[in-house]
Design an enzyme around this catalytic site. Sequence first.
Site, PDB file in Angstrom:
ATOM      1  N   ASP A  73       9.398 -16.567  56.540  1.00 47.57           N
ATOM      2  CA  ASP A  73       8.427 -17.200  57.423  1.00 47.57           C
ATOM      3  C   ASP A  73       6.985 -16.974  56.972  1.00 47.57           C
ATOM      4  O   ASP A  73       6.723 -16.195  56.047  1.00 47.57           O
ATOM      5  CB  ASP A  73       8.624 -16.692  58.872  1.00 47.57           C
ATOM      6  CG  ASP A  73       8.772 -15.175  58.944  1.00 47.57           C
ATOM      7  OD1 ASP A  73       8.453 -14.497  57.949  1.00 47.57           O
ATOM      8  OD2 ASP A  73       9.198 -14.668  59.988  1.00 47.57           O
ATOM      9  N   GLU A 123      12.508 -17.766  67.573  1.00 49.82           N
ATOM     10  CA  GLU A 123      12.270 -17.160  68.871  1.00 49.82           C
ATOM     11  C   GLU A 123      13.376 -17.545  69.857  1.00 49.82           C
ATOM     12  O   GLU A 123      14.044 -18.568  69.690  1.00 49.82           O
ATOM     13  CB  GLU A 123      10.914 -17.638  69.410  1.00 49.82           C
ATOM     14  CG  GLU A 123       9.721 -17.210  68.556  1.00 49.82           C
ATOM     15  CD  GLU A 123       9.287 -15.764  68.811  1.00 49.82           C
ATOM     16  OE1 GLU A 123      10.147 -14.892  69.032  1.00 49.82           O
ATOM     17  OE2 GLU A 123       8.068 -15.507  68.769  1.00 49.82           O
ATOM     18  N   ASN A 130      12.443  -9.109  70.921  1.00 46.89           N
ATOM     19  CA  ASN A 130      13.109 -10.120  71.742  1.00 46.89           C
ATOM     20  C   ASN A 130      14.326 -10.718  71.029  1.00 46.89           C
ATOM     21  O   ASN A 130      14.875 -11.719  71.467  1.00 46.89           O
ATOM     22  CB  ASN A 130      12.117 -11.222  72.130  1.00 46.89           C
ATOM     23  CG  ASN A 130      11.536 -11.928  70.906  1.00 46.89           C
ATOM     24  OD1 ASN A 130      11.940 -11.659  69.776  1.00 46.89           O
ATOM     25  ND2 ASN A 130      10.594 -12.834  71.138  1.00 46.89           N
ATOM     26  N   HIS A 185      14.314 -11.935  67.905  1.00 46.47           N
ATOM     27  CA  HIS A 185      14.052 -12.989  66.911  1.00 46.47           C
ATOM     28  C   HIS A 185      14.379 -12.501  65.504  1.00 46.47           C
ATOM     29  O   HIS A 185      14.271 -11.313  65.195  1.00 46.47           O
ATOM     30  CB  HIS A 185      12.624 -13.558  67.017  1.00 46.47           C
ATOM     31  CG  HIS A 185      11.507 -12.704  66.510  1.00 46.47           C
ATOM     32  ND1 HIS A 185      10.286 -12.617  67.139  1.00 46.47           N
ATOM     33  CD2 HIS A 185      11.389 -11.918  65.405  1.00 46.47           C
ATOM     34  CE1 HIS A 185       9.487 -11.836  66.453  1.00 46.47           C
ATOM     35  NE2 HIS A 185      10.130 -11.390  65.394  1.00 46.47           N
TER      36      HIS A 185
HETATM   37  C1  GLP Z   1       7.923 -10.214  62.601  1.00 44.13           C
HETATM   38  C2  GLP Z   1       8.603 -11.087  61.522  1.00 44.13           C
HETATM   39  C3  GLP Z   1      10.055 -10.805  61.446  1.00 44.13           C
HETATM   40  C4  GLP Z   1      10.242  -9.297  61.542  1.00 44.13           C
HETATM   41  C5  GLP Z   1       9.932  -8.849  62.944  1.00 44.13           C
HETATM   42  C6  GLP Z   1       9.930  -7.343  63.144  1.00 44.13           C
HETATM   43  O1  GLP Z   1       7.165 -10.909  63.501  1.00 44.13           O
HETATM   44  N1  GLP Z   1       8.401 -12.491  61.630  1.00 44.13           N
HETATM   45  O2  GLP Z   1      10.602 -11.344  60.253  1.00 44.13           O
HETATM   46  O3  GLP Z   1      11.556  -8.957  61.266  1.00 44.13           O
HETATM   47  O4  GLP Z   1       8.783  -9.480  63.443  1.00 44.13           O
HETATM   48  O5  GLP Z   1       8.807  -6.734  62.593  1.00 44.13           O
HETATM   49  P1  GLP Z   1       8.683  -5.171  62.404  1.00 44.13           P
HETATM   50  O6  GLP Z   1       9.604  -4.802  61.320  1.00 44.13           O
HETATM   51  O7  GLP Z   1       7.251  -4.932  62.050  1.00 44.13           O
HETATM   52  O8  GLP Z   1       9.068  -4.565  63.717  1.00 44.13           O
END
Ligand code: GLP
Length: 234
Positions: free
Chosen positions: A67, A143, A136, A138
Amino acid sequence: MKLFFETDYEKMSRRAAGIIAAQVINRPKSVLGLATGSSPLGIYKLLAGWNRAGELDFSKVTTVNLDEYYGLEPTHEQSYRRFMNDNLFNKINIDKARTFVPDGMAKDFEKECADYDGLIEALGGIDLQLLGIGYNGHIGFNEPGDSFEAATHRVKLTESTMAANSRFFPDGGMPEYALTMGMRAIMGARKILLIAGAEKAEIIERAVKGPVTPAVPASLLQLHPDVTIVTAAK
Ligand code: GLP
Protein backbone atom coordinates in the site's frame (compact mmCIF):
# COMPACT_ATOMS: atom_id res chain seq x y z
CA MET A 1 -2.53 -22.18 9.60
CA LYS A 2 0.78 -22.36 11.42
CA LEU A 3 1.22 -20.32 14.59
CA PHE A 4 4.48 -19.44 16.30
CA PHE A 5 4.34 -17.79 19.70
CA GLU A 6 7.65 -16.08 20.34
CA THR A 7 8.58 -14.55 23.66
CA ASP A 8 9.55 -11.12 22.36
CA TYR A 9 9.81 -8.82 19.35
CA GLU A 10 13.42 -9.80 18.64
CA LYS A 11 12.56 -13.51 18.47
CA MET A 12 9.44 -12.81 16.41
CA SER A 13 11.55 -10.85 13.93
CA ARG A 14 14.18 -13.58 13.76
CA ARG A 15 11.60 -16.30 13.12
CA ALA A 16 9.88 -14.30 10.38
CA ALA A 17 13.12 -13.11 8.76
CA GLY A 18 14.29 -16.74 8.65
CA ILE A 19 11.14 -17.72 6.75
CA ILE A 20 11.69 -14.93 4.21
CA ALA A 21 15.38 -15.80 3.84
CA ALA A 22 14.49 -19.45 3.22
CA GLN A 23 12.06 -18.35 0.50
CA VAL A 24 14.74 -16.27 -1.24
CA ILE A 25 17.36 -19.03 -0.95
CA ASN A 26 14.96 -21.67 -2.32
CA ARG A 27 13.81 -19.40 -5.13
CA PRO A 28 16.25 -16.58 -5.87
CA LYS A 29 13.75 -15.06 -8.35
CA SER A 30 11.01 -14.83 -5.71
CA VAL A 31 8.30 -12.21 -5.82
CA LEU A 32 7.99 -10.92 -2.28
CA GLY A 33 4.95 -8.97 -1.13
CA LEU A 34 6.16 -6.51 1.49
CA ALA A 35 4.60 -4.48 4.27
CA THR A 36 5.37 -1.29 6.13
CA GLY A 37 4.62 -0.20 9.70
CA SER A 38 6.65 -0.66 12.84
CA SER A 39 6.17 -4.44 13.01
CA PRO A 40 8.47 -5.46 10.10
CA LEU A 41 11.37 -3.15 11.05
CA GLY A 42 13.19 -5.89 12.97
CA ILE A 43 12.82 -8.27 10.04
CA TYR A 44 14.22 -5.74 7.55
CA LYS A 45 17.19 -5.08 9.82
CA LEU A 46 18.02 -8.79 9.96
CA LEU A 47 17.60 -9.28 6.20
CA ALA A 48 19.85 -6.29 5.50
CA GLY A 49 22.46 -7.67 7.90
CA TRP A 50 22.47 -11.09 6.25
CA ASN A 51 22.73 -9.42 2.84
CA ARG A 52 25.67 -7.30 4.01
CA ALA A 53 27.37 -10.41 5.36
CA GLY A 54 27.04 -12.03 1.94
CA GLU A 55 24.65 -14.69 3.20
CA LEU A 56 21.52 -13.61 1.36
CA ASP A 57 21.27 -12.42 -2.23
CA PHE A 58 18.43 -10.16 -3.38
CA SER A 59 19.79 -9.47 -6.86
CA LYS A 60 17.05 -11.48 -8.60
CA VAL A 61 14.19 -10.72 -6.20
CA THR A 62 11.15 -8.63 -7.15
CA THR A 63 9.05 -6.90 -4.51
CA VAL A 64 5.52 -5.52 -4.52
CA ASN A 65 4.38 -3.48 -1.56
CA LEU A 66 0.91 -3.63 -0.11
CA ASP A 67 0.00 0.00 0.00
CA GLU A 68 0.83 3.70 -0.15
CA TYR A 69 -0.73 6.86 1.23
CA TYR A 70 -2.67 8.69 -1.46
CA GLY A 71 -1.29 12.19 -2.01
CA LEU A 72 2.22 11.70 -0.64
CA GLU A 73 5.26 12.20 -2.86
CA PRO A 74 7.51 9.13 -2.91
CA THR A 75 10.21 11.25 -1.25
CA HIS A 76 7.91 12.35 1.62
CA GLU A 77 9.30 11.21 4.97
CA GLN A 78 6.14 9.24 5.72
CA SER A 79 5.55 7.75 2.31
CA TYR A 80 5.79 3.99 2.18
CA ARG A 81 8.15 4.20 -0.81
CA ARG A 82 10.53 6.24 1.33
CA PHE A 83 10.07 3.81 4.24
CA MET A 84 10.99 0.86 2.06
CA ASN A 85 13.99 2.62 0.52
CA ASP A 86 15.32 3.74 3.91
CA ASN A 87 14.68 0.53 5.81
CA LEU A 88 15.37 -2.13 3.23
CA PHE A 89 15.96 -1.40 -0.45
CA ASN A 90 18.90 0.98 0.07
CA LYS A 91 20.52 -1.56 2.36
CA ILE A 92 20.39 -4.66 0.15
CA ASN A 93 21.59 -5.58 -3.32
CA ILE A 94 18.15 -5.46 -4.90
CA ASP A 95 17.57 -3.93 -8.33
CA LYS A 96 15.44 -0.87 -7.43
CA ALA A 97 13.70 -1.13 -10.80
CA ARG A 98 12.18 -4.36 -9.53
CA THR A 99 10.74 -2.86 -6.33
CA PHE A 100 7.14 -1.75 -6.70
CA VAL A 101 4.99 0.43 -4.47
CA PRO A 102 1.65 1.91 -5.61
CA ASP A 103 2.09 5.48 -6.85
CA GLY A 104 0.40 7.68 -4.26
CA MET A 105 0.63 10.67 -6.60
CA ALA A 106 -1.23 9.03 -9.49
CA LYS A 107 -3.93 11.44 -10.63
CA ASP A 108 -5.88 8.64 -12.25
CA PHE A 109 -5.92 6.37 -9.22
CA GLU A 110 -8.32 3.90 -10.82
CA LYS A 111 -5.83 3.29 -13.61
CA GLU A 112 -2.97 3.07 -11.13
CA CYS A 113 -4.88 0.42 -9.15
CA ALA A 114 -5.79 -1.59 -12.25
CA ASP A 115 -2.17 -1.36 -13.46
CA TYR A 116 -0.92 -2.57 -10.07
CA ASP A 117 -3.11 -5.67 -10.26
CA GLY A 118 -1.94 -6.17 -13.84
CA LEU A 119 1.66 -5.94 -12.70
CA ILE A 120 1.16 -8.56 -9.98
CA GLU A 121 -0.50 -10.85 -12.48
CA ALA A 122 2.28 -10.31 -15.03
CA LEU A 123 4.81 -11.22 -12.34
CA GLY A 124 3.00 -14.53 -11.91
CA GLY A 125 1.57 -13.59 -8.52
CA ILE A 126 3.28 -13.30 -5.17
CA ASP A 127 5.39 -16.12 -3.74
CA LEU A 128 5.44 -14.89 -0.16
CA GLN A 129 3.35 -12.05 1.23
CA LEU A 130 4.44 -10.44 4.48
CA LEU A 131 1.64 -8.81 6.46
CA GLY A 132 1.25 -6.75 9.60
CA ILE A 133 -2.18 -6.18 11.06
CA GLY A 134 -4.04 -3.06 12.16
CA TYR A 135 -5.84 -2.86 15.51
CA ASN A 136 -9.10 -3.07 13.59
CA GLY A 137 -7.98 -6.16 11.68
CA HIS A 138 -6.92 -4.39 8.50
CA ILE A 139 -4.27 -5.96 6.30
CA GLY A 140 -2.51 -3.64 3.91
CA PHE A 141 -5.08 -0.87 4.09
CA ASN A 142 -8.06 -3.19 3.57
CA GLU A 143 -10.25 -1.59 6.18
CA PRO A 144 -13.25 -3.25 7.86
CA GLY A 145 -16.44 -2.92 5.82
CA ASP A 146 -19.48 -4.71 4.47
CA SER A 147 -17.62 -6.70 1.86
CA PHE A 148 -14.11 -7.79 1.00
CA GLU A 149 -12.57 -5.70 -1.77
CA ALA A 150 -10.90 -7.95 -4.31
CA ALA A 151 -8.98 -5.47 -6.43
CA THR A 152 -6.32 -2.90 -5.64
CA HIS A 153 -8.32 0.18 -4.72
CA ARG A 154 -8.33 3.60 -3.14
CA VAL A 155 -9.64 3.50 0.40
CA LYS A 156 -10.74 6.11 2.90
CA LEU A 157 -8.87 5.36 6.10
CA THR A 158 -10.99 4.62 9.17
CA GLU A 159 -10.93 6.64 12.39
CA SER A 160 -9.05 3.77 14.07
CA THR A 161 -6.31 3.83 11.43
CA MET A 162 -6.13 7.63 11.43
CA ALA A 163 -5.72 7.52 15.22
CA ALA A 164 -3.09 4.75 15.11
CA ASN A 165 -0.97 6.33 12.37
CA SER A 166 -1.33 10.05 13.04
CA ARG A 167 1.60 9.80 15.49
CA PHE A 168 3.82 9.62 12.40
CA PHE A 169 2.48 13.01 11.26
CA PRO A 170 3.18 15.20 14.31
CA ASP A 171 2.66 18.36 12.22
CA GLY A 172 -0.62 17.10 10.80
CA GLY A 173 -1.23 16.38 7.15
CA MET A 174 -1.86 12.67 7.42
CA PRO A 175 -3.61 11.66 4.20
CA GLU A 176 -7.17 10.41 4.60
CA TYR A 177 -6.87 8.08 1.64
CA ALA A 178 -4.53 5.31 0.62
CA LEU A 179 -4.08 2.91 -2.28
CA THR A 180 -4.00 -0.69 -1.20
CA MET A 181 -3.60 -4.08 -2.76
CA GLY A 182 -6.93 -5.88 -2.52
CA MET A 183 -7.78 -9.25 -1.06
CA ARG A 184 -7.41 -11.10 -4.36
CA ALA A 185 -3.69 -10.42 -4.73
CA ILE A 186 -3.08 -11.06 -1.02
CA MET A 187 -5.08 -14.29 -0.94
CA GLY A 188 -3.49 -15.29 -4.25
CA ALA A 189 -0.04 -15.29 -2.68
CA ARG A 190 1.36 -18.80 -2.46
CA LYS A 191 2.48 -18.24 1.14
CA ILE A 192 1.41 -15.66 3.68
CA LEU A 193 3.44 -14.61 6.70
CA LEU A 194 1.71 -12.40 9.25
CA ILE A 195 3.57 -10.86 12.15
CA ALA A 196 1.92 -9.34 15.20
CA GLY A 197 3.44 -7.89 18.35
CA ALA A 198 1.97 -8.33 21.83
CA GLU A 199 -0.21 -5.23 21.41
CA LYS A 200 -2.13 -7.03 18.64
CA ALA A 201 -3.06 -10.14 20.70
CA GLU A 202 -6.76 -9.31 20.86
CA ILE A 203 -7.27 -8.68 17.16
CA ILE A 204 -5.19 -11.77 16.26
CA GLU A 205 -7.50 -13.85 18.42
CA ARG A 206 -10.54 -12.45 16.59
CA ALA A 207 -8.93 -12.89 13.17
CA VAL A 208 -7.90 -16.48 13.80
CA LYS A 209 -10.74 -17.83 15.93
CA GLY A 210 -13.66 -15.56 15.09
CA PRO A 211 -16.00 -15.73 12.11
CA VAL A 212 -14.68 -14.97 8.63
CA THR A 213 -16.13 -11.53 8.05
CA PRO A 214 -15.23 -8.32 6.21
CA ALA A 215 -15.68 -6.60 9.57
CA VAL A 216 -12.28 -8.17 10.39
CA PRO A 217 -10.46 -8.27 7.03
CA ALA A 218 -7.63 -10.48 8.36
CA SER A 219 -10.19 -13.20 9.19
CA LEU A 220 -10.24 -14.11 5.49
CA LEU A 221 -6.76 -15.58 5.99
CA GLN A 222 -8.47 -18.54 7.68
CA LEU A 223 -9.39 -19.67 4.17
CA HIS A 224 -5.84 -19.53 2.79
CA PRO A 225 -3.97 -22.86 2.58
CA ASP A 226 -0.53 -21.65 3.68
CA VAL A 227 -0.54 -18.99 6.38
CA THR A 228 2.10 -18.63 9.07
CA ILE A 229 1.47 -16.26 11.94
CA VAL A 230 4.32 -15.22 14.21
CA THR A 231 3.38 -13.38 17.39
CA ALA A 232 5.39 -11.92 20.25
CA ALA A 233 4.35 -12.15 23.90
CA LYS A 234 6.01 -8.83 24.75
C1 GLP B 1 -0.42 0.25 8.70
C2 GLP B 1 -0.17 -0.46 7.35
C3 GLP B 1 -0.32 -1.92 7.48
C4 GLP B 1 0.34 -2.35 8.78
C5 GLP B 1 -0.48 -1.86 9.94
C6 GLP B 1 0.14 -2.08 11.30
O1 GLP B 1 -1.33 1.27 8.64
N1 GLP B 1 -0.94 0.00 6.24
O2 GLP B 1 0.23 -2.58 6.35
O3 GLP B 1 0.42 -3.73 8.86
O4 GLP B 1 -0.93 -0.55 9.74
O5 GLP B 1 1.19 -1.20 11.56
P1 GLP B 1 2.20 -1.39 12.76
O6 GLP B 1 3.04 -2.55 12.43
O7 GLP B 1 2.97 -0.11 12.82
O8 GLP B 1 1.35 -1.62 13.97
